[in-house]
Motif scaffolding. Sequence first.
Motif, PDB file in Angstrom:
ATOM      1  N   ILE A 261       0.844  -1.200   0.000  1.00  0.00           N
ATOM      2  CA  ILE A 261       0.000   0.000   0.000  1.00  0.00           C
ATOM      3  C   ILE A 261       0.876   1.245   0.000  1.00  0.00           C
ATOM      4  CG2 ILE A 261      -1.653   1.339   1.364  1.00  0.00           C
ATOM      5  CD1 ILE A 261      -2.899  -1.344   2.191  1.00  0.00           C
ATOM      6  N   ASP A 262       1.953   1.222   0.769  1.00  0.00           N
ATOM      7  CA  ASP A 262       2.862   2.356   0.815  1.00  0.00           C
ATOM      8  C   ASP A 262       3.470   2.632  -0.559  1.00  0.00           C
ATOM      9  OD1 ASP A 262       4.201   4.423   2.372  1.00  0.00           O
ATOM     10  OD2 ASP A 262       6.019   3.247   2.035  1.00  0.00           O
ATOM     11  N   ARG A 263       3.854   1.586  -1.268  1.00  0.00           N
ATOM     12  CA  ARG A 263       4.426   1.785  -2.610  1.00  0.00           C
ATOM     13  C   ARG A 263       3.380   2.331  -3.576  1.00  0.00           C
ATOM     14  NH1 ARG A 263       7.145  -3.257  -1.496  1.00  0.00           N
ATOM     15  NH2 ARG A 263       5.638  -4.325  -2.800  1.00  0.00           N
ATOM     16  N   VAL A 264       2.151   1.850  -3.462  1.00  0.00           N
ATOM     17  CA  VAL A 264       1.076   2.364  -4.316  1.00  0.00           C
ATOM     18  C   VAL A 264       0.819   3.833  -3.998  1.00  0.00           C
ATOM     19  CG1 VAL A 264      -1.404   2.201  -4.810  1.00  0.00           C
ATOM     20  CG2 VAL A 264      -0.021   0.130  -4.684  1.00  0.00           C
ATOM     21  N   MET A 265       0.800   4.165  -2.710  1.00  0.00           N
ATOM     22  CA  MET A 265       0.580   5.557  -2.313  1.00  0.00           C
ATOM     23  C   MET A 265       1.717   6.453  -2.793  1.00  0.00           C
ATOM     24  SD  MET A 265      -2.334   5.743  -0.811  1.00  0.00           S
ATOM     25  CE  MET A 265      -2.263   7.286   0.068  1.00  0.00           C
ATOM     26  N   GLU A 266       2.952   5.978  -2.710  1.00  0.00           N
ATOM     27  CA  GLU A 266       4.089   6.765  -3.204  1.00  0.00           C
ATOM     28  C   GLU A 266       3.988   6.983  -4.711  1.00  0.00           C
ATOM     29  OE1 GLU A 266       7.796   5.029  -2.042  1.00  0.00           O
ATOM     30  OE2 GLU A 266       7.456   5.442   0.082  1.00  0.00           O
TER      31      GLU A 266
ATOM     32  N   PHE B 119      -3.115  10.121   2.412  1.00  0.00           N
ATOM     33  CA  PHE B 119      -3.377   9.368   3.639  1.00  0.00           C
ATOM     34  C   PHE B 119      -4.383  10.089   4.527  1.00  0.00           C
ATOM     35  CE2 PHE B 119       0.173   6.386   3.008  1.00  0.00           C
ATOM     36  CZ  PHE B 119      -0.464   5.219   3.435  1.00  0.00           C
ATOM     37  N   SER B 120      -4.327  11.401   4.559  1.00  0.00           N
ATOM     38  CA  SER B 120      -5.302  12.171   5.339  1.00  0.00           C
ATOM     39  C   SER B 120      -6.714  11.961   4.806  1.00  0.00           C
ATOM     40  CB  SER B 120      -4.956  13.664   5.309  1.00  0.00           C
ATOM     41  OG  SER B 120      -3.737  13.905   5.946  1.00  0.00           O
ATOM     42  N   ILE B 121      -6.834  11.870   3.492  1.00  0.00           N
ATOM     43  CA  ILE B 121      -8.142  11.630   2.872  1.00  0.00           C
ATOM     44  C   ILE B 121      -8.660  10.243   3.236  1.00  0.00           C
ATOM     45  CG2 ILE B 121      -9.307  11.282   0.649  1.00  0.00           C
ATOM     46  CD1 ILE B 121      -7.521  13.610  -0.411  1.00  0.00           C
ATOM     47  N   ILE B 122      -7.788   9.254   3.224  1.00  0.00           N
ATOM     48  CA  ILE B 122      -8.193   7.895   3.618  1.00  0.00           C
ATOM     49  C   ILE B 122      -8.657   7.894   5.072  1.00  0.00           C
ATOM     50  CG2 ILE B 122      -7.363   5.546   4.052  1.00  0.00           C
ATOM     51  CD1 ILE B 122      -5.524   5.971   1.558  1.00  0.00           C
ATOM     52  N   MET B 123      -7.912   8.567   5.934  1.00  0.00           N
ATOM     53  CA  MET B 123      -8.287   8.637   7.349  1.00  0.00           C
ATOM     54  C   MET B 123      -9.610   9.380   7.525  1.00  0.00           C
ATOM     55  SD  MET B 123      -4.472   9.256   8.990  1.00  0.00           S
ATOM     56  CE  MET B 123      -5.090  10.377  10.178  1.00  0.00           C
ATOM     57  N   LEU B 124      -9.793  10.467   6.788  1.00  0.00           N
ATOM     58  CA  LEU B 124     -11.045  11.223   6.852  1.00  0.00           C
ATOM     59  C   LEU B 124     -12.219  10.356   6.406  1.00  0.00           C
ATOM     60  CD1 LEU B 124     -12.615  13.918   7.185  1.00  0.00           C
ATOM     61  CD2 LEU B 124     -12.056  14.377   4.778  1.00  0.00           C
ATOM     62  N   ASN B 125     -12.049   9.660   5.303  1.00  0.00           N
ATOM     63  CA  ASN B 125     -13.109   8.799   4.788  1.00  0.00           C
ATOM     64  C   ASN B 125     -13.498   7.745   5.822  1.00  0.00           C
ATOM     65  OD1 ASN B 125     -14.684   7.872   2.295  1.00  0.00           O
ATOM     66  ND2 ASN B 125     -13.593   6.010   2.869  1.00  0.00           N
ATOM     67  N   THR B 126     -12.495   7.107   6.414  1.00  0.00           N
ATOM     68  CA  THR B 126     -12.758   6.078   7.426  1.00  0.00           C
ATOM     69  C   THR B 126     -13.471   6.694   8.622  1.00  0.00           C
ATOM     70  OG1 THR B 126     -10.815   4.837   6.724  1.00  0.00           O
ATOM     71  CG2 THR B 126     -11.670   4.361   8.928  1.00  0.00           C
ATOM     72  N   ASP B 127     -12.984   7.827   9.091  1.00  0.00           N
ATOM     73  CA  ASP B 127     -13.554   8.488  10.253  1.00  0.00           C
ATOM     74  C   ASP B 127     -15.021   8.873  10.018  1.00  0.00           C
ATOM     75  OD1 ASP B 127     -12.638  10.116  12.922  1.00  0.00           O
ATOM     76  OD2 ASP B 127     -14.148  11.229  11.774  1.00  0.00           O
ATOM     77  N   LEU B 128     -15.290   9.511   8.897  1.00  0.00           N
ATOM     78  CA  LEU B 128     -16.639  10.017   8.646  1.00  0.00           C
ATOM     79  C   LEU B 128     -17.659   8.923   8.360  1.00  0.00           C
ATOM     80  CD1 LEU B 128     -15.951  13.208   6.488  1.00  0.00           C
ATOM     81  CD2 LEU B 128     -16.512  13.076   8.934  1.00  0.00           C
ATOM     82  N   HIS B 129     -17.209   7.801   7.831  1.00  0.00           N
ATOM     83  CA  HIS B 129     -18.172   6.789   7.385  1.00  0.00           C
ATOM     84  C   HIS B 129     -18.149   5.505   8.199  1.00  0.00           C
ATOM     85  CE1 HIS B 129     -19.412   9.276   4.052  1.00  0.00           C
ATOM     86  NE2 HIS B 129     -18.133   9.535   3.816  1.00  0.00           N
ATOM     87  N   SER B 130     -17.302   5.412   9.194  1.00  0.00           N
ATOM     88  CA  SER B 130     -17.263   4.222  10.034  1.00  0.00           C
ATOM     89  C   SER B 130     -18.427   4.237  11.023  1.00  0.00           C
ATOM     90  CB  SER B 130     -15.948   4.143  10.814  1.00  0.00           C
ATOM     91  OG  SER B 130     -15.994   3.058  11.724  1.00  0.00           O
TER      92      SER B 130
END
Length: 106
Positions: free
Chosen positions: A3-8, A33-44
């Motif tokens: 995932i880190d390599r894909v994100m890079e 990564f902030s967007i992924i965290m935001l998405n998880t936070d808002l929709h979990s």
Amino acid sequence: QKIDRVMEAFAGAYYHANPDPFYHQDACYVLAFSIIMLNTDLHSTKIAAENKMTLPSFWRQAEGINGSTDLPQEMLTTIYHAIKGDEIRMLGGGEEASLSRAGRRR
């Protein structure tokens, strides 16, 4: 690590296609990564409504990620509302199968 390599790779490609307002591709990486965290936070469903990330907390989370400066607040606001209004979801089951079959026909 994958995932880190894909994100890079994503951050590098995004930065080269959209250098403004980013000072370096690392800002794209951190923002993604902030967007992924935001998405998880808002929709979990595991996070209570009163503990969900607010727009001001999203701004604070992104402070200084752009070469020790902030990304434009208007851009972060647009991202926040887009994610809040429409969850990022992975394709699953039927969608993947139909896309795979459609792709093979070409």
